[in-house]
Every structure is written in structure tokens, then in C-alpha cells.
Motif scaffolding. Structure first.
Motif, PDB file in Angstrom:
ATOM      1  N   ILE A  94     -28.542  15.573   7.161  1.00 13.14           N
ATOM      2  CA  ILE A  94     -27.232  15.167   6.337  1.00 13.14           C
ATOM      3  C   ILE A  94     -27.827  14.087   5.585  1.00 13.14           C
ATOM      4  O   ILE A  94     -27.991  12.920   4.929  1.00 13.14           O
ATOM      5  CB  ILE A  94     -26.251  14.348   7.568  1.00 13.14           C
ATOM      6  CG1 ILE A  94     -26.294  14.912   8.677  1.00 13.14           C
ATOM      7  CG2 ILE A  94     -24.879  13.427   7.185  1.00 13.14           C
ATOM      8  CD1 ILE A  94     -25.998  14.511  10.003  1.00 13.14           C
ATOM      9  N   ASN A  95     -26.513  14.462   4.247  1.00 15.37           N
ATOM     10  CA  ASN A  95     -26.444  13.453   2.995  1.00 15.37           C
ATOM     11  C   ASN A  95     -25.261  13.476   2.652  1.00 15.37           C
ATOM     12  O   ASN A  95     -24.376  13.602   2.676  1.00 15.37           O
ATOM     13  CB  ASN A  95     -27.188  14.136   1.679  1.00 15.37           C
ATOM     14  CG  ASN A  95     -28.910  14.871   2.021  1.00 15.37           C
ATOM     15  OD1 ASN A  95     -29.577  13.736   1.910  1.00 15.37           O
ATOM     16  ND2 ASN A  95     -28.812  16.005   1.910  1.00 15.37           N
ATOM     17  N   ARG A  96     -25.039  12.480   1.765  1.00 13.37           N
ATOM     18  CA  ARG A  96     -23.827  11.708   1.590  1.00 13.37           C
ATOM     19  C   ARG A  96     -23.475  11.844   0.039  1.00 13.37           C
ATOM     20  O   ARG A  96     -24.720  11.500  -0.810  1.00 13.37           O
ATOM     21  CB  ARG A  96     -23.404  10.096   1.858  1.00 13.37           C
ATOM     22  CG  ARG A  96     -22.274   9.231   0.851  1.00 13.37           C
ATOM     23  CD  ARG A  96     -21.432   8.421   1.376  1.00 13.37           C
ATOM     24  NE  ARG A  96     -20.509   7.956   1.604  1.00 13.37           N
ATOM     25  CZ  ARG A  96     -20.235   7.088   1.665  1.00 13.37           C
ATOM     26  NH1 ARG A  96     -20.327   5.744   2.019  1.00 13.37           N
ATOM     27  NH2 ARG A  96     -18.162   6.738   1.068  1.00 13.37           N
TER      28      ARG A  96
ATOM     29  N   SER B 198     -20.708  12.501  -3.406  1.00 14.50           N
ATOM     30  CA  SER B 198     -20.170  11.745  -3.744  1.00 14.50           C
ATOM     31  C   SER B 198     -18.622  12.396  -3.829  1.00 14.50           C
ATOM     32  O   SER B 198     -17.901  11.040  -3.650  1.00 14.50           O
ATOM     33  CB  SER B 198     -20.041  12.666  -5.659  1.00 14.50           C
ATOM     34  OG  SER B 198     -19.335  13.791  -5.636  1.00 14.50           O
TER      35      SER B 198
ATOM     36  N   SER C 157     -18.222  13.261   0.269  1.00 16.42           N
ATOM     37  CA  SER C 157     -18.543  14.169   1.141  1.00 16.42           C
ATOM     38  C   SER C 157     -19.315  14.029   1.443  1.00 16.42           C
ATOM     39  O   SER C 157     -20.401  13.803   1.009  1.00 16.42           O
ATOM     40  CB  SER C 157     -17.720  15.860   1.127  1.00 16.42           C
ATOM     41  OG  SER C 157     -18.820  16.427   0.571  1.00 16.42           O
ATOM     42  N   LEU C 158     -19.351  14.466   2.528  1.00 16.56           N
ATOM     43  CA  LEU C 158     -20.611  14.176   3.767  1.00 16.56           C
ATOM     44  C   LEU C 158     -21.125  15.374   3.972  1.00 16.56           C
ATOM     45  O   LEU C 158     -20.187  16.064   4.414  1.00 16.56           O
ATOM     46  CB  LEU C 158     -20.741  13.497   5.143  1.00 16.56           C
ATOM     47  CG  LEU C 158     -21.396  12.924   5.945  1.00 16.56           C
ATOM     48  CD1 LEU C 158     -21.944  11.746   5.437  1.00 16.56           C
ATOM     49  CD2 LEU C 158     -21.072  12.433   7.338  1.00 16.56           C
ATOM     50  N   GLU C 159     -23.001  15.646   3.346  1.00 15.49           N
ATOM     51  CA  GLU C 159     -22.720  17.045   3.275  1.00 15.49           C
ATOM     52  C   GLU C 159     -24.101  17.136   5.113  1.00 15.49           C
ATOM     53  O   GLU C 159     -25.116  16.759   4.769  1.00 15.49           O
ATOM     54  CB  GLU C 159     -23.511  17.633   2.147  1.00 15.49           C
ATOM     55  CG  GLU C 159     -22.654  17.491   1.160  1.00 15.49           C
ATOM     56  CD  GLU C 159     -22.846  17.857  -0.640  1.00 15.49           C
ATOM     57  OE1 GLU C 159     -24.197  17.725  -0.633  1.00 15.49           O
ATOM     58  OE2 GLU C 159     -22.734  17.478  -1.182  1.00 15.49           O
TER      59      GLU C 159
ATOM     60  N   HIS D   1     -21.749  10.748  12.717  1.00 18.03           N
ATOM     61  CA  HIS D   1     -21.553  10.476  11.068  1.00 18.03           C
ATOM     62  C   HIS D   1     -19.878  10.313  10.967  1.00 18.03           C
ATOM     63  O   HIS D   1     -19.171   9.809  10.616  1.00 18.03           O
ATOM     64  CB  HIS D   1     -22.284  11.350  10.018  1.00 18.03           C
ATOM     65  CG  HIS D   1     -23.655  10.380  10.099  1.00 18.03           C
ATOM     66  ND1 HIS D   1     -24.399  10.553   9.281  1.00 18.03           N
ATOM     67  CD2 HIS D   1     -25.121  11.834  11.051  1.00 18.03           C
ATOM     68  CE1 HIS D   1     -25.380  10.386   9.571  1.00 18.03           C
ATOM     69  NE2 HIS D   1     -26.225  11.229  10.252  1.00 18.03           N
TER      70      HIS D   1
ATOM     71  N   HIS E  91     -18.868   7.252   9.196  1.00 20.76           N
ATOM     72  CA  HIS E  91     -17.719   7.782   7.966  1.00 20.76           C
ATOM     73  C   HIS E  91     -16.695   8.611   8.439  1.00 20.76           C
ATOM     74  O   HIS E  91     -16.213   9.317   8.327  1.00 20.76           O
ATOM     75  CB  HIS E  91     -18.528   8.374   7.223  1.00 20.76           C
ATOM     76  CG  HIS E  91     -19.593   6.758   6.732  1.00 20.76           C
ATOM     77  ND1 HIS E  91     -19.630   6.327   6.125  1.00 20.76           N
ATOM     78  CD2 HIS E  91     -20.983   7.808   7.616  1.00 20.76           C
ATOM     79  CE1 HIS E  91     -21.110   6.078   6.137  1.00 20.76           C
ATOM     80  NE2 HIS E  91     -21.751   6.813   6.526  1.00 20.76           N
TER      81      HIS E  91
ATOM     82  N   ILE F 223     -14.121  10.176   5.498  1.00 20.78           N
ATOM     83  CA  ILE F 223     -15.759  10.526   4.348  1.00 20.78           C
ATOM     84  C   ILE F 223     -15.281  12.050   4.884  1.00 20.78           C
ATOM     85  O   ILE F 223     -15.533  12.781   6.343  1.00 20.78           O
ATOM     86  CB  ILE F 223     -16.497  10.372   4.226  1.00 20.78           C
ATOM     87  CG1 ILE F 223     -16.413   9.291   3.814  1.00 20.78           C
ATOM     88  CG2 ILE F 223     -17.932  11.365   3.804  1.00 20.78           C
ATOM     89  CD1 ILE F 223     -18.021   8.482   3.117  1.00 20.78           C
TER      90      ILE F 223
ATOM     91  N   MET G 162     -16.005  16.271   5.822  1.00 20.66           N
ATOM     92  CA  MET G 162     -18.027  16.396   5.985  1.00 20.66           C
ATOM     93  C   MET G 162     -17.204  17.878   5.694  1.00 20.66           C
ATOM     94  O   MET G 162     -16.321  18.615   6.086  1.00 20.66           O
ATOM     95  CB  MET G 162     -17.862  15.850   7.885  1.00 20.66           C
ATOM     96  CG  MET G 162     -19.414  16.400   8.122  1.00 20.66           C
ATOM     97  SD  MET G 162     -18.869  16.772   9.623  1.00 20.66           S
ATOM     98  CE  MET G 162     -18.670  14.690  10.271  1.00 20.66           C
TER      99      MET G 162
END
Length: 108
Positions: A5-7, A9, A11-13, A36, A40, A43, A45
């Protein structure tokens, strides 16, 4: 199954690699999505299923819960044609914003 899981620019990916086979993997994925979403909620996903041919119904239910109850914008992207077709047959393409993808950095 591996989940990263990466944030990004905007969205949360969430990248899911491998099949989702065991009860433990299903529980882990559902818990990570919920965690998550709580941290967040504002944001969007994006969830990428890169190797799965199927997704357990409880995982689909969790994603629908995030969309319908938690009001989180979710987009699902899948690499395998079989999974894409199954989700289309279940008429989930619109609610999941379903797209075909080969990775979180490269989707069509």
C-alpha cells in the motif's frame, strides 16, 4: 499473496500480487483495506489485482462496503482477463470503476 500500500499523489494505491487463497490471506487483505480506509477516508483508493484469477466474495463485499457504506471512492483494476470478465458478468464494472491493468503504474 503480497499486499503493498502506497500513498500516491491523488490516491491510496493497493497492489495485491498472487492469489487470495487462504482464510488468513482474505482476513489480512480485508483488515488492511479497512485500516487504511479509517486512516484516510478522504483519499480515493485504487486496488490493483495483478495475478488473481478470482477474488473471494468476502473481499468483493468488503470493497462494496467501502464504497456504499464508508463512501470511499474506490477503483478496481485487474490484470487477468478471466477476473475482468467475471466482475463484468456480476455487473460490478460500474460500481467498482473496473479497468484492466498490468500494474499500478501502467493501466489501460
Amino acid at each position: 499473496m503480497e499486499v503493498s500500500i502506497n500513498r500516491g499523489s491523488e490516491s491510496l494505491e493497493v497492489e495485491v500480487r498472487g492469489g487470495i487463497d487462504s482464510f488468513q490471506e482474505i482476513s489480512e487483505l480485508k483488515n488492511r483495506l479497512h485500516t487504511h480506509a479509517r486512516i484516510h477516508p478522504e483519499i480515493p483508493m485504487e486496488i490493483y489485482f495483478l495475478d488473481a484469477y478470482v477474488i473471494p466474495s468476502s473481499v468483493i463485499g468488503t470493497i462494496l462496503e467501502l464504497i456504499e457504506i464508508e463512501k470511499i471512492e474506490v477503483r478496481v483494476k485487474v490484470a487477468k482477463e478471466e477476473l475482468y470478465e467475471t466482475l463484468q458478468k456480476l455487473m460490478l464494472q460500474e460500481i467498482l470503476h473496473l479497468q484492466k491493468s498490468t500494474s499500478s503504474r501502467n493501466f489501460t
